[in-house]
Structures are given as C-alpha cells and as structure tokens.
Scaffold this active site. Sequence first.
Site: not given
Length: 229
Positions: A138, A151, A155
């Site tokens: 990401s 998150y 990533k």
Amino acid sequence: MSDPRRIVITGVSRGLGLAMTEEFIRRGHVMLGCARSAADIASLRKRFPAPHDFAVVDVSQDAQVGAWAARLLAEFGPPDLLLNNAALINANAPLWQVPPDEFSRVIDVNVKGTHYVIRHFVPAMIQRGSGVIVNFSSGWGRSTSAEVAPYCATKWAVEGMTQALAEELPPGMAAVPLNPGIIHTQMLESCFGQDATAYPNPDRWAQKAVPFLLELRTRDNGKPLTAPS
Ligand SMILES: NC(=O)c1ccc[n+]([C@@H]2O[C@H](COP(=O)([O-])OP(=O)(O)OC[C@H]3O[C@@H](n4cnc5c(N)ncnc54)[C@H](OP(=O)(O)O)[C@@H]3O)[C@@H](O)[C@H]2O)c1
C-alpha cells in the site's frame, strides 16, 4: 495476448481481487482464487467454470490454506503468478483505541495470511524453478496516516517480508511488494469515507494493472513497485 498463465489469487470476492480476476480471464488466463464469502465464491464458480477454480478459504487459517494449496498443486501444478491480495483494514481509530482482537485480525490476514500462502505454494514454484510472487502492499506500506496504524504496521511488514523473501528465492523467480495506488473499493470507503468516490473504480484500475502484472519478471525481484494509474 501473452501465453496463458496459471494465476493463484487471494481475496477475489470484491474490490481489486474481483476486478483482476475478471480482467485476467478476459485475457485468456486461468484463475485459481479464494475468499471467505461463500455466496461470492459460488457466483464466481457459476460465472467462470473450469479451467478456473474458486474456493472458500480464510487465508488467516494455515490449515485451510494448506488444504487449498495441496488440491490446486495436484490439479494444476505450481502457479506462474501468485497474488497475495486479500487484506483487512482496521476501523479508523487512534492506535490507543484499537481493540487488541481487531489488531490481531489485521495482522493475521495481512501478514500471517501472506506467509501461509507463501509457505504452501512457493516450495512447488521453487522446485519448478520459475514464478512471480506479488504481495499487495500500500502507499501506507511506505508512508503513514493517523487512524490506520495497525494497517500501516502490516503493510510495512509486507514490504520487509517480501524483500527478505526476494533474497531467498533462487534464480528464475521474483517476489515484489506492490502498492496498487488508490482505488474506490470497500476498503477505501472504510478509511476515506465519502472521499473514496473521487478515486477510480477497480475495473478501470485492472485494465492497466493486469498487463503490468503479466510483465513482471526475474529482473523485478525485490523491487518495491507501484501499479500504473
Ligand atoms: N483500494 C485501495 O485503494 C488500496 C490501496 C492500497 C492497498 N490496497 C491493497 O489492495 C488489496 C485489495 O484491497 P481492496 O481495496 O480490493 O479491498 P476490499 O475491497 O476490502 O477486498 C478485500 C478482499 O480480501 C478478501 N479477504 C479479506 N480477508 C480475507 C481472508 N481472511 N481470507 C481470504 N480472503 C480475505 C475479501 O473477501 P472476503 O471478505 O469474502 O473474505 C475481499 O475479496 C489489499 O491488500 C489492500 O490492502 C488497496
């Protein structure tokens, strides 16, 4: 059209996974996909029968991934392209308000799920001596924002895990972390709210991303890449 490839992909029920599946199939490739939603998998099976294959698999469950990989490897052989696309994002919240079980779920899917898929498919690819592994990262695997710390953590982990893997693979193979860009999916609505509608839809994204994925080769091993927008 390029030679038909056998492509294993996680997270095919919606978003980027579904759009890639449709675009790869349109270009003549064989798709072997999974997700958790049984209704969506049943609908994919109906739309795209053999030689394609869609299964209900939770990538955070090592035993489920192992059984899925064993069946696919026996029926189809090692994949040419292995796409670790399935992921979750935490509900927007400052880190100190994130419940521990929610943080665990995000790690279990985004990091450990990617490892489970690699550990069950990659040995057969190594034995054959070819294949490309793409782990979906990401922008938040290379930068950060408030309220998505779990998150971001996963990533950034995907980036590190993939580059270490790239150093381990034999010649003839490649592993890359891929930042897909910003695309209007359910995941983007979770973190961007209404602003998500300003971004391209997954079908439009897949028209450029799929040919880009098909061009990945050994020379790309270990490179942090970004999909064309
Ligand atoms: N959209 C963006 O702008 C954007 C930006 C940067 C990175 N990404 C990355 O791109 C990838 C795809 O994201 P997206 O936006 O398409 O997300 P999405 O719309 O939320 O779709 C996620 C997919 O992953 C599947 N999935 C989730 N947990 C799973 C599990 N435990 N086992 C198997 N499948 C699971 C979901 O299916 P089920 O719920 O049916 O299991 C769904 O098909 C992700 O890795 C994401 O982090 C997206």
